[in-house]
Design a protein around this motif. Structure first.
Motif, PDB file in Angstrom:
ATOM      1  N   GLY A 238      38.951 -28.921 -17.668  1.00  0.00           N
ATOM      2  CA  GLY A 238      38.507 -27.802 -16.856  1.00  0.00           C
ATOM      3  C   GLY A 238      39.499 -26.663 -16.831  1.00  0.00           C
ATOM      4  O   GLY A 238      39.139 -25.489 -17.004  1.00  0.00           O
ATOM      5  N   ALA A 239      40.772 -27.000 -16.629  1.00  0.00           N
ATOM      6  CA  ALA A 239      41.807 -25.969 -16.606  1.00  0.00           C
ATOM      7  C   ALA A 239      41.914 -25.267 -17.954  1.00  0.00           C
ATOM      8  O   ALA A 239      42.050 -24.036 -18.021  1.00  0.00           O
ATOM      9  N   LEU A 240      41.822 -26.035 -19.024  1.00  0.00           N
ATOM     10  CA  LEU A 240      41.965 -25.451 -20.362  1.00  0.00           C
ATOM     11  C   LEU A 240      40.737 -24.638 -20.765  1.00  0.00           C
ATOM     12  O   LEU A 240      40.842 -23.728 -21.585  1.00  0.00           O
ATOM     13  N   ALA A 241      39.584 -24.934 -20.176  1.00  0.00           N
ATOM     14  CA  ALA A 241      38.408 -24.105 -20.432  1.00  0.00           C
ATOM     15  C   ALA A 241      38.644 -22.690 -19.922  1.00  0.00           C
ATOM     16  O   ALA A 241      38.235 -21.712 -20.556  1.00  0.00           O
ATOM     17  N   ASN A 242      39.309 -22.563 -18.766  1.00  0.00           N
ATOM     18  CA  ASN A 242      39.671 -21.232 -18.272  1.00  0.00           C
ATOM     19  C   ASN A 242      40.642 -20.549 -19.222  1.00  0.00           C
ATOM     20  O   ASN A 242      40.457 -19.389 -19.610  1.00  0.00           O
ATOM     21  N   LEU A 243      41.683 -21.277 -19.589  1.00  0.00           N
ATOM     22  CA  LEU A 243      42.714 -20.702 -20.446  1.00  0.00           C
ATOM     23  C   LEU A 243      42.145 -20.313 -21.800  1.00  0.00           C
ATOM     24  O   LEU A 243      42.405 -19.210 -22.317  1.00  0.00           O
ATOM     25  N   GLY A 244      41.351 -21.184 -22.396  1.00  0.00           N
ATOM     26  CA  GLY A 244      40.821 -20.927 -23.731  1.00  0.00           C
ATOM     27  C   GLY A 244      39.749 -19.863 -23.791  1.00  0.00           C
ATOM     28  O   GLY A 244      39.536 -19.243 -24.836  1.00  0.00           O
ATOM     29  N   SER A 245      39.065 -19.622 -22.664  1.00  0.00           N
ATOM     30  CA  SER A 245      38.011 -18.606 -22.648  1.00  0.00           C
ATOM     31  C   SER A 245      38.526 -17.236 -22.246  1.00  0.00           C
ATOM     32  O   SER A 245      37.797 -16.243 -22.324  1.00  0.00           O
ATOM     33  N   GLY A 246      39.772 -17.167 -21.789  1.00  0.00           N
ATOM     34  CA  GLY A 246      40.333 -15.900 -21.333  1.00  0.00           C
ATOM     35  C   GLY A 246      40.148 -15.654 -19.857  1.00  0.00           C
ATOM     36  O   GLY A 246      40.528 -14.591 -19.342  1.00  0.00           O
ATOM     37  N   ALA A 247      39.590 -16.631 -19.128  1.00  0.00           N
ATOM     38  CA  ALA A 247      39.310 -16.457 -17.705  1.00  0.00           C
ATOM     39  C   ALA A 247      40.523 -16.812 -16.844  1.00  0.00           C
ATOM     40  O   ALA A 247      40.450 -17.639 -15.928  1.00  0.00           O
ATOM     41  N   THR A 248      41.643 -16.192 -17.159  1.00  0.00           N
ATOM     42  CA  THR A 248      42.857 -16.376 -16.358  1.00  0.00           C
ATOM     43  C   THR A 248      43.319 -15.063 -15.737  1.00  0.00           C
ATOM     44  O   THR A 248      44.253 -15.054 -14.947  1.00  0.00           O
ATOM     45  N   VAL A 249      42.680 -13.969 -16.084  1.00  0.00           N
ATOM     46  CA  VAL A 249      43.097 -12.664 -15.569  1.00  0.00           C
ATOM     47  C   VAL A 249      42.494 -12.434 -14.189  1.00  0.00           C
ATOM     48  O   VAL A 249      41.493 -13.043 -13.810  1.00  0.00           O
ATOM     49  N   GLU A 250      43.128 -11.557 -13.425  1.00  0.00           N
ATOM     50  CA  GLU A 250      42.648 -11.222 -12.091  1.00  0.00           C
ATOM     51  C   GLU A 250      41.210 -10.721 -12.159  1.00  0.00           C
ATOM     52  O   GLU A 250      40.850  -9.904 -13.008  1.00  0.00           O
ATOM     53  N   GLY A 251      40.363 -11.213 -11.263  1.00  0.00           N
ATOM     54  CA  GLY A 251      38.976 -10.773 -11.206  1.00  0.00           C
ATOM     55  C   GLY A 251      38.030 -11.538 -12.100  1.00  0.00           C
ATOM     56  O   GLY A 251      36.842 -11.200 -12.170  1.00  0.00           O
ATOM     57  N   SER A 252      38.514 -12.568 -12.775  1.00  0.00           N
ATOM     58  CA  SER A 252      37.653 -13.341 -13.683  1.00  0.00           C
ATOM     59  C   SER A 252      37.303 -14.696 -13.088  1.00  0.00           C
ATOM     60  O   SER A 252      38.056 -15.268 -12.297  1.00  0.00           O
ATOM     61  N   MET A 253      36.169 -15.203 -13.478  1.00  0.00           N
ATOM     62  CA  MET A 253      35.697 -16.529 -13.082  1.00  0.00           C
ATOM     63  C   MET A 253      35.153 -17.228 -14.318  1.00  0.00           C
ATOM     64  O   MET A 253      34.536 -16.595 -15.174  1.00  0.00           O
TER      65      MET A 253
END
Length: 481
Positions: A238-253
């Motif tokens: 789950g954590a890596l799905a955020n990292l790999g999709s680019g969803a780590t920046v402010e305002g992203s989900m």
């Protein structure tokens, strides 16, 4: 040519993806395995079968790139698994997975206690049957001899690493999902361990997500192609799905809809919810993910297709039948909780309900109602996160992303733009990003921009009313489950 492998140990399969230096997928391997249900409410897997899948995926990848150099292998893995090991390092249970509900009654009772609430605030893991903490409490009470005979309590990634390197180690991300870790301090929590009656000697040593191991020469001839390769322990899927999709920046989900579904945002510190509705797990370094995971993603569609409507056609054709139906499915609603539910309900006893059926409704209405219900459920999770976080963009992935219709439905429900990243295997790609950090190799990825969907405001209003009705309907019937 140098290449990097991300390997994702999932619930239904293990995938190995080889990436080039610019992020291009060179080879992808996948091996599936089964889930066993030996008794009601039990979901288990054979850990040796999963280990074989890992080894075979890696070897198949190397055989496909015989002239190239595997610089690193970084791991992603599903959370919440539990395996009991004896003093001779033999497994004395199968791998008890997140979907196992044997501890559901215990979890319901514990959740309402002062201790249960304090454990949630310390660990960030909701008191629910999914967590290894609740599984251990159940084993202590119901299979005491088995519990006392265990020398180690581990998860599937620990099992694989022990077989490859002879060490019991666990990364902070997987550890934070056990319910046994103090997520703020990233150390085993003494109060929780005392409650379960175990000590740290029975748990793996905690290491950072960038921890590296190397194969000892001749430790296994089956992985001879990787004798010089760095094995990076990595993080959770789950954590890596955020990292790999680019969803780590402010305002992203990040929203994933596969067999199950999940909604996640990245934070710079551990965050819990006063009503215990969300989780908080470590990602890597100073990053955490908070969110919720649902048991009921595309599995609901599969159930409807195969068991209820007994449709043998292709899935995309099945989904396409819903396009002829107006948004809101002519008032038809589905409570999609056919597997009980984690977020947002945390109720293992919840069940599915079709509501407001009339003689006018057809199979196509039921299909659309199911697609809508799965998205309504992700919105019910997402709006909890948006109470504390401003979100302006959603990064979506999972099997549902192949359906333009379904992704548009998601954008309309949230009334936000949705980006489908060009990198489909986001968890494996996220693992490689961690691996590069571990080896201090600068990332030089050149990925195309993903496809973007924009919301339809009129449809949003319709879906919002239906979603509110679904939530109200659950409150009316939940005591009947």
């Amino acid at each position: 040519m140098d290449y990097y492998i991300g390997i994702d140990i999932g619930t239904t399969s293990t995938k190995a993806v080889a990436f080039s230096a610019v992020g291009r997928v060179l080879v992808q391997q996948s091996i599936s395995y089964s889930i066993k249900h030996p008794q009601e409410n039990r979901s288990e897997q054979n850990p040796h079968e999963i280990l074989e899948a890992v080894i075979n995926c890696l070897n198949n990848t190397a055989n496909s790139l015989p002239q190239d150099n595997p610089v690193l292998i970084a791991f992603s893995a599903a959370m919440h698994s539990l395996i009991l090991m004896d003093e001779n390092d033999h497994s004395i249970t199968d791998c008890i997975i997140w979907a196992d509900n044997r501890a559901s009654e215990l979890a319901v009772e514990l959740k309402e206690t002062t201790e249960g609430k304090s454990f949630y605030y310390a660990s960030g893991v909701p008191i629910h049957a999914m967590s290894p903490f609740c599984k251990l409490c159940w084993l202590k009470e119901n299979e005491t001899s088995l519990f006392l005979n265990a020398s180690k309590f581990i998860g599937i990634k620990e099992f694989v690493f022990h077989r490859l390197f002879g060490k019991y180690i666990i990364d902070t991300a997987i550890a934070s999902a056990t319910g046994l870790l103090n997520t703020s301090r990233l150390q085993w929590d003494e109060n929780i361990l005392n409650y379960v009656s175990i000590d740290t000697k029975k748990l793996s040593a905690i290491v950072p997500t960038t921890h590296i191991e190397y194969l000892v020469n001749n430790s296994t001839n089956r992985l001879s192609a990787f004798q010089q390769t760095a094995f990076v322990i990595g993080s959770s899927d789950g954590a890596l799905a955020n990292l790999g999709s680019g969803a780590t920046v402010e305002g992203s989900m990040s929203i994933t809809i596969g067999t199950s579904s999940a909604v996640r945002v990245v934070k710079k510190q551990a965050v819990t919810d006063n009503s215990m509705r969300t989780f908080c797990y470590h990602l890597s370094g100073e990053q955490y993910i908070t969110g919720g995971a649902s048991n009921n993603g595309a599995i609901v569609l599969q159930w409807l297709k195969e068991k209820i409507l007994q449709n043998s056609g292709p899935y995309q054709q099945f989904i396409n039948t819903a396009e002829s139906i107006h948004p809101g499915s002519n008032g038809l609603l589905l409570l999609p909780y056919i597997l009980g539910e984690r977020a947002p309900l945390w109720n293992s006893s919840a069940r599915g309900v079709f509501w407001n059926l009339s003689i006018e409704h057809t199979a196509a209405h039921m299909v659309r109602a199911a697609l809508e219900a799965i998205v309504y459920n992700t919105y019910s999770i997402g709006k909890i996160l948006m109470e504390k976080t401003t979100v302006n963009t959603i990064y979506a992935n999972g099997g549902f992303a192949d359906s333009i219709f379904w992704v548009q439905l998601l954008a309309d429900m949230f009334n936000l733009p949705v980006i489908i990243p060009s990198m489909e295997e986001s968890s494996a790609f996220g693992a490689v990003i961690i691996g590069l950090q571990a080896l201090e190799i600068p990332a030089s990825f050149d990925l195309p921009e993903g496809k973007k969907y924009f919301p339809n405001v009129t449809n949003h209003a319709i879906y919002l009313r239906q979603c509110n009705k679904m939530e109200h309907l659950y409150e009316l019937v939940k005591k009947e489950f």
